[in-house]
Design an enzyme around this catalytic site. Structure first.
Site, PDB file in Angstrom:
ATOM      1  N   LYS A 181       0.855  -1.189   0.000  1.00  0.00           N
ATOM      2  CA  LYS A 181       0.000   0.000   0.000  1.00  0.00           C
ATOM      3  C   LYS A 181       0.891   1.239   0.000  1.00  0.00           C
ATOM      4  O   LYS A 181       1.558   1.543   0.985  1.00  0.00           O
ATOM      5  CB  LYS A 181      -0.917   0.024   1.215  1.00  0.00           C
ATOM      6  N   GLU A 255      10.101   2.003  10.636  1.00  0.00           N
ATOM      7  CA  GLU A 255      11.144   3.009  10.438  1.00  0.00           C
ATOM      8  C   GLU A 255      10.437   4.353  10.430  1.00  0.00           C
ATOM      9  O   GLU A 255       9.723   4.703   9.486  1.00  0.00           O
ATOM     10  CB  GLU A 255      11.881   2.756   9.125  1.00  0.00           C
ATOM     11  N   CYS A 289      14.360  10.924   5.927  1.00  0.00           N
ATOM     12  CA  CYS A 289      14.327  10.656   7.366  1.00  0.00           C
ATOM     13  C   CYS A 289      15.686  10.782   8.023  1.00  0.00           C
ATOM     14  O   CYS A 289      15.781  11.086   9.213  1.00  0.00           O
ATOM     15  CB  CYS A 289      13.740   9.275   7.624  1.00  0.00           C
ATOM     16  N   GLU A 388      10.258  16.689  13.951  1.00  0.00           N
ATOM     17  CA  GLU A 388      10.703  16.482  12.576  1.00  0.00           C
ATOM     18  C   GLU A 388       9.902  17.380  11.643  1.00  0.00           C
ATOM     19  O   GLU A 388       8.675  17.304  11.587  1.00  0.00           O
ATOM     20  CB  GLU A 388      10.536  15.020  12.178  1.00  0.00           C
TER      21      GLU A 388
END
Length: 484
Positions: A181, A255, A289, A388
């Site tokens: 997905k 992750e 990331c 972040e």
């Protein structure tokens, strides 16, 4: 470029019409519609999971030898390699990646990853234990690696095809079946990868579902047919996945976010450290990331280093990612740019100094662009130093000595990546060992060794991917023992 229209999803070896029609895919650089993607139903998500379950329980894939699976995966890699040149255009159009990134890290890396996991699929799955005398009897045995079952592979928007290959590669190498997905904003390249894989593998081994809303991912995670969830994305969504998975003790590989420190000591190679810091701006507009967005600079060079970084920002060419010489493209969506802009506004409100950037480029009236942005006079307790941003935003924090640098770096909820810049090799290793992060790069910018373990501490995730570590993550370990 003609719009790419995809109105089908892959369930059990058949591409079937999405029950909710299609939705538009928007080019981040032009705001034009460049394609349409399938909007499948929750019932189709469950059907895909059940098809993967049936292929796992009754199909040939889990029962093949590792050598046989390796042959098939090599064929998938070869077919993708042949198709890769034709996928660069749609990759740029749906992700906003500049051409060099689209060619190398987005499309070019896919076949390399698949081929690598094909090699590893052929490795012997058994580890023989030497015989041992226990209470007068000789005990012997072996540990063997077996597939987990059905793996839900939920990919992010920043490197959709590469990340998908990094998920389905080890999962398939171990004999699992998968349901893929992708992120809603850029699913077309992932669909092309799944089509190629399905053309080689037995029916139901790879399934593909797609839609514009979060409910499809939620249904996939909750499906009783799914044994494991491999997810790359935000910490907030990762926490939700972990809560659902815990109810059935499903395996997870997560992750998640990062706020990676880049520690620059006064003795560092200044040009290399500046180039490493500027990668936050130039490598996919900071949508990565592992970006070193928290820049910790020794106080004696703080002013000089930040001024040099401001000067470098002024030389960065921002624009349409298709154009030669452009090194920084747009953010992936209007919604994501709005989020980045809210973070920038919060930094200003908190009292940090906006040393450069923070605005939309005036020469680009269309597209979701944000200038390369640097905040100075930042404290580590400010939101922009703790959350972040996932965009071209760097915060610069001074430190006095090694101990303070380590303390500031570790004062974070995240722990995915870290960077150390120094000419002192012993100090580099001391600091690297002290950082509470899954990876530390010494005198090197953003980059990943595909054979090395990859994953995070704390709220940056659970588990390790990469190389043989990925095979361990996607397999069960069984011991078979006997007495002689």
């Amino acid at each position: 470029m003609e719009p790419t229209i995809l109105d089908t999803v892959l369930i059990g070896g058949a591409w079937v019409r999405a029950e909710r029609g299609t939705y538009p895919i928007i080019d981040p650089a032009t705001e034009d519609v460049v394609g349409r993607a399938p909007e499948c139903s929750i019932a189709q998500v469950e059907a895909a999971a059940r098809a993967a379950r049936d292929a796992f329980e009754h199909g040939p894939w889990p029962r093949m030898s590792g050598v046989e699976r390796a042959e098939r995966l090599r064929e998938v890699a070869a077919k993708f390699r042949d198709a890769a040149p034709g996928l660069v255009g749609i990759t740029i159009a749906e992700t906003g990646a500049v051409r060099p990134v689209a060619e190398a890290q987005q499309v070019g890396a896919v076949a390399l990853r698949l081929a690598k996991y094909a090699e590893q699929a052929a490795l012997p799955p058994d580890e023989i234990f030497p015989g041992r005398e226990v209470q007068g009897r000789r005990h012997e045995g072996l540990a063997t690696r077996e597939p987990i079952g059905v793996v839900a592979c939920i990919t992010p928007f920043n490197f959709p095809m590469t990340n998908c290959a990094g998920k389905i590669g080890p999962a398939l190498a171990c004999g699992n079946t998968v349901v893929v997905k992708p992120a809603p904003v850029d699913p077309l390249g992932v669909a092309a990868l799944c089509r190629i894989a399905d053309s080689v593998l037995p029916p139901g081994v790879v399934n593909f579902v797609c839609g514009s809303g979060p409910e499809l991912g939620e249904a996939l995670v909750a499906s009783e047919a799914v044994d494991m969830i491999s997810f790359t994305g935000s910490t907030a969504v990762g926490l939700q996945i972990q809560e659902v998975a815990a109810r059935r003790l499903k395996r997870t590989l997560l992750e998640l976010g990062g706020k990676s420190p880049q520690i620059v000591f006064a003795d560092a190679d200044r040009e290399k450290a500046l180039a490493g810091a500027a990668q936050v701006w130039t490598f996919h507009s900071g949508q990565i990331c592992i970006a070193g967005t928290r820049l910790l600079i020794e106080a004696s060079i703080y002013e000089e280093f930040t001024q040099a970084l401001v000067a470098r920002a002024g030389r960065i060419t921002i624009g349409d990612p298709r154009q030669q010489g452009v090194v920084m493209g747009p953010l992936v969506s209007a919604a994501h740019r709005e989020r980045v802009e809210r973070c920038i506004a919060r930094g200003v409100a908190e009292g940090a100094t906006l040393a450069c950037g923070g605005r939309r480029p005036t020469h680009l009236p269309k597209g979701w662009y944000v200038e390369p942005t640097l905040f100075t006079n930042v404290r580590n307790d400010m939101m922009i130093a703790r959350e972040e941003v996932f965009g071209p935003v760097i915060v610069a924090i001074p430190f006095r000595d090694e101990a303070e640098a380590i303390a500031i770096a570790n004062d974070s909820e995240f722990g995915l990546y870290g960077y150390v810049w120094t000419a002192d090799e012993q100090r580099a290793m001391r600091v690297a060992r002290a950082l509470r992060t899954g990876t530390v790069q010494v005198n090197s910018g953003a980059g990943m060794n595909p054979d090395a373990p990859f994953g995070g501490y704390k709220r940056s995730g659970i588990g390790r991917d990469g190389g043989l570590y990925a095979l361990a993550a996607h397999s069960e370990l069984k011991y078979i023992g006997w007495t002689a």
